[in-house]
Design a protein around this motif. Structure first.
Motif, short mmCIF file in Angstrom:
data_model
loop_
_atom_site.label_atom_id
_atom_site.label_comp_id
_atom_site.label_asym_id
_atom_site.label_seq_id
_atom_site.Cartn_x
_atom_site.Cartn_y
_atom_site.Cartn_z
N THR A 284 -0.90 -15.82 15.83
CA THR A 284 -2.06 -16.71 15.89
C THR A 284 -3.33 -15.96 16.27
O THR A 284 -4.27 -16.51 16.83
CB THR A 284 -1.81 -17.86 16.89
OG1 THR A 284 -1.40 -17.32 18.16
CG2 THR A 284 -0.73 -18.80 16.37
N ALA A 285 -3.35 -14.67 15.96
CA ALA A 285 -4.55 -13.82 16.10
C ALA A 285 -4.92 -13.54 17.55
O ALA A 285 -6.10 -13.40 17.88
CB ALA A 285 -5.73 -14.40 15.35
N GLY A 286 -3.93 -13.43 18.43
CA GLY A 286 -4.21 -13.09 19.82
C GLY A 286 -4.85 -11.73 19.99
O GLY A 286 -5.47 -11.46 21.02
N TYR A 287 -4.74 -10.89 18.98
CA TYR A 287 -5.36 -9.57 19.06
C TYR A 287 -6.88 -9.66 19.12
O TYR A 287 -7.55 -8.74 19.60
CB TYR A 287 -4.94 -8.70 17.86
CG TYR A 287 -5.04 -9.38 16.52
CD1 TYR A 287 -6.26 -9.47 15.84
CD2 TYR A 287 -3.91 -9.95 15.94
CE1 TYR A 287 -6.34 -10.10 14.61
CE2 TYR A 287 -3.99 -10.59 14.71
CZ TYR A 287 -5.21 -10.67 14.05
OH TYR A 287 -5.29 -11.32 12.84
N LYS A 288 -7.45 -10.79 18.69
CA LYS A 288 -8.89 -10.97 18.80
C LYS A 288 -9.30 -11.16 20.27
O LYS A 288 -10.27 -10.57 20.74
CB LYS A 288 -9.34 -12.16 17.96
CG LYS A 288 -9.14 -11.97 16.47
CD LYS A 288 -9.61 -13.17 15.66
CE LYS A 288 -9.39 -12.95 14.17
NZ LYS A 288 -9.84 -14.11 13.35
#
Length: 420
Positions: A284-288
């Protein structure tokens, strides 16, 4: 008698299905309400659940005076105690219990353990043009931040914009308190801080990044404003602490246990696991959020020359061996140097967003302003469990408690998760 018999038969035929429909409608409404409550309790606003039904209300002046007496008794100078009290009540007045009085016992325990120098006076160690560096000298984060923001405001008045960074500091409270200092002067204010590592980075298994908040306040016409104050984790760790104090499970998606699995125990997340970066897992794009957390770390720790960065910062615990050495960064922009009519332009933009289809579109800061209006009229709301910890602190220093807290049972107070 025949009419009565006929009427009785008719009622016997009509009433059961009618009652069944009524019961079904009630059950449906109850179920819908429960689902709505459950939905509300599974969001990041779950920490506010129970504020109205199980709470204590105090006028801001009364709460500030009470908190200040506690901090003076713990060793703070009177002016320092007043400032810290204002920072804590500011958060509670805005419906942000994670950064309000919930923090008081941790601050006090740090001071009494000799980990924070409550009498330290920070200094501006370097200044060049619109830039400055503040040495917090291991003092209270609020005291360091006040000097830094006052310096940033003065430099922005002179140069149009300014950047001030701090090192050797401690927890500075709600980031919005400092950005509002610029807002009150008609300027854009940004405030950032790093914290002890509590978030597990994307692809990792151990804590390495703090909650590292991003805060941006901007003034608009007619007293309006845009007020963004957010952690770069799914939630700030303080929300997990409040859920623990109030005996509630943490919603799935906030944090993980020691094995990296989803966790609903506030104690396990705080002591053994960690938080998700903003965005959650990698899927869910936690790297952002992870990237934003590192951005704040660079602004606050690397740019200020802090001795410890990211995973090397000590845990926020009263058993730690030495100073936290937190770093902060403050940016102030005078919009009048850039855009004539900035406030009108921004005001029109905010109105445009609020008027979008849906009927309930808000902009950053709107919910907090609603809480502030209520607090000004009816008093600041504290979770009963948080108020109980304040009463316990008052008893430690033999301080009289406000009447609103006298019936609270201190035996039910939960200690800070950072006492171990």
């Amino acid at each position: 008698s025949a009419c009565i018999l006929t009427a009785g038969i008719a009622l016997g035929v009509v009433l059961p299905p009618l009652l069944n429909r009524v019961h079904a409608a009630i059950a449906n409404a109850t179920g819908k309400a429960k689902k709505e409550d459950a939905a509300a309790n599974s969001t990041t606003h779950a920490v506010r659940d129970g504020l109205l039904s199980s709470s204590v209300r105090l006028e801001k002046s009364k709460l500030d005076a009470f908190l200040s007496r506690i901090f003076v008794s713990a060793g703070c100078a009177s002016s320092h105690a007043d400032l810290v009290a204002s920072v804590l009540s500011f958060a509670d007045a805005r419906g942000i219990p994670s950064h309000g009085c919930n923090r008081a016992d941790t601050y006090i325990n740090e001071i009494q353990a000799g980990l924070v120098d409550a009498s330290a006076a920070p200094i501006v160690s370097e200044i060049s043009g619109c830039c400055a560096v503040v040495d917090g000298r291991n003092g209270l984060g609020a005291v360091t931040s006040q000097l830094a923001m006052e310096t940033a405001l003065r430099l922005a008045e002179e140069h149009g914009a300014s950047v001030v960074v701090c090192h050797s500091s401690n927890h500075f409270g709600a980031a919005g308190f400092w950005a509002k200092m610029a807002l009150d002067r008609g300027m854009i204010g940004m405030s950032f801080t790093n914290t002890s590592p509590i978030a597990v980075p994307t692809g990792g298994k151990t804590r390495a990044v703090g909650t590292n908040p991003f805060c941006f306040f901007a003034p608009a016409a007619s007293g309006e404003s845009f007020q963004l104050d957010m952690a770069t984790t799914v939630v700030p760790i303080g929300k997990v602490e409040v859920m623990h104090r109030t005996g509630k499970e943490v919603p799935v998606g906030w944090g993980v246990d020691r094995n990296g699995s989803d966790c609903t125990s506030g104690e396990d997340i705080c002591k053994f696991g960690g938080l998700y970066p903003l965005g959650g897992s990698e899927e869910t794009a936690g790297y952002k959020g992870y990237g934003l957390g590192m951005f704040i770390e660079i602004m606050c720790a690397v740019l200020s020359g802090s001795p410890d960065v990211g995973p090397d910062i000590k845990s926020w615990s009263v058993t730690r061996d030495g100073a936290l050495n937190y770093g902060h960064a403050f940016v102030v922009i005078n919009p009048k140097r850039f855009c004539p009519g900035f406030e009108d332009h921004l005001g029109a933009y905010l109105d445009r967003m609020r008027g979008l289809p849906g009927g309930n579109v808000k902009v950053a800061g709107d919910p907090e302003k609603e809480f502030e209006r209520d607090a000004a009229e009816n008093g600041i709301i504290l979770h009963k469990e948080v108020a109980t910890t304040l009463k316990l602190l008052a008893e430690r220093f033999d301080i009289a408690v406000p009447e609103e807290m006298r019936r609270l049972d201190v035996l039910k107070a939960k200690p800070s998760l950072y006492e171990e």
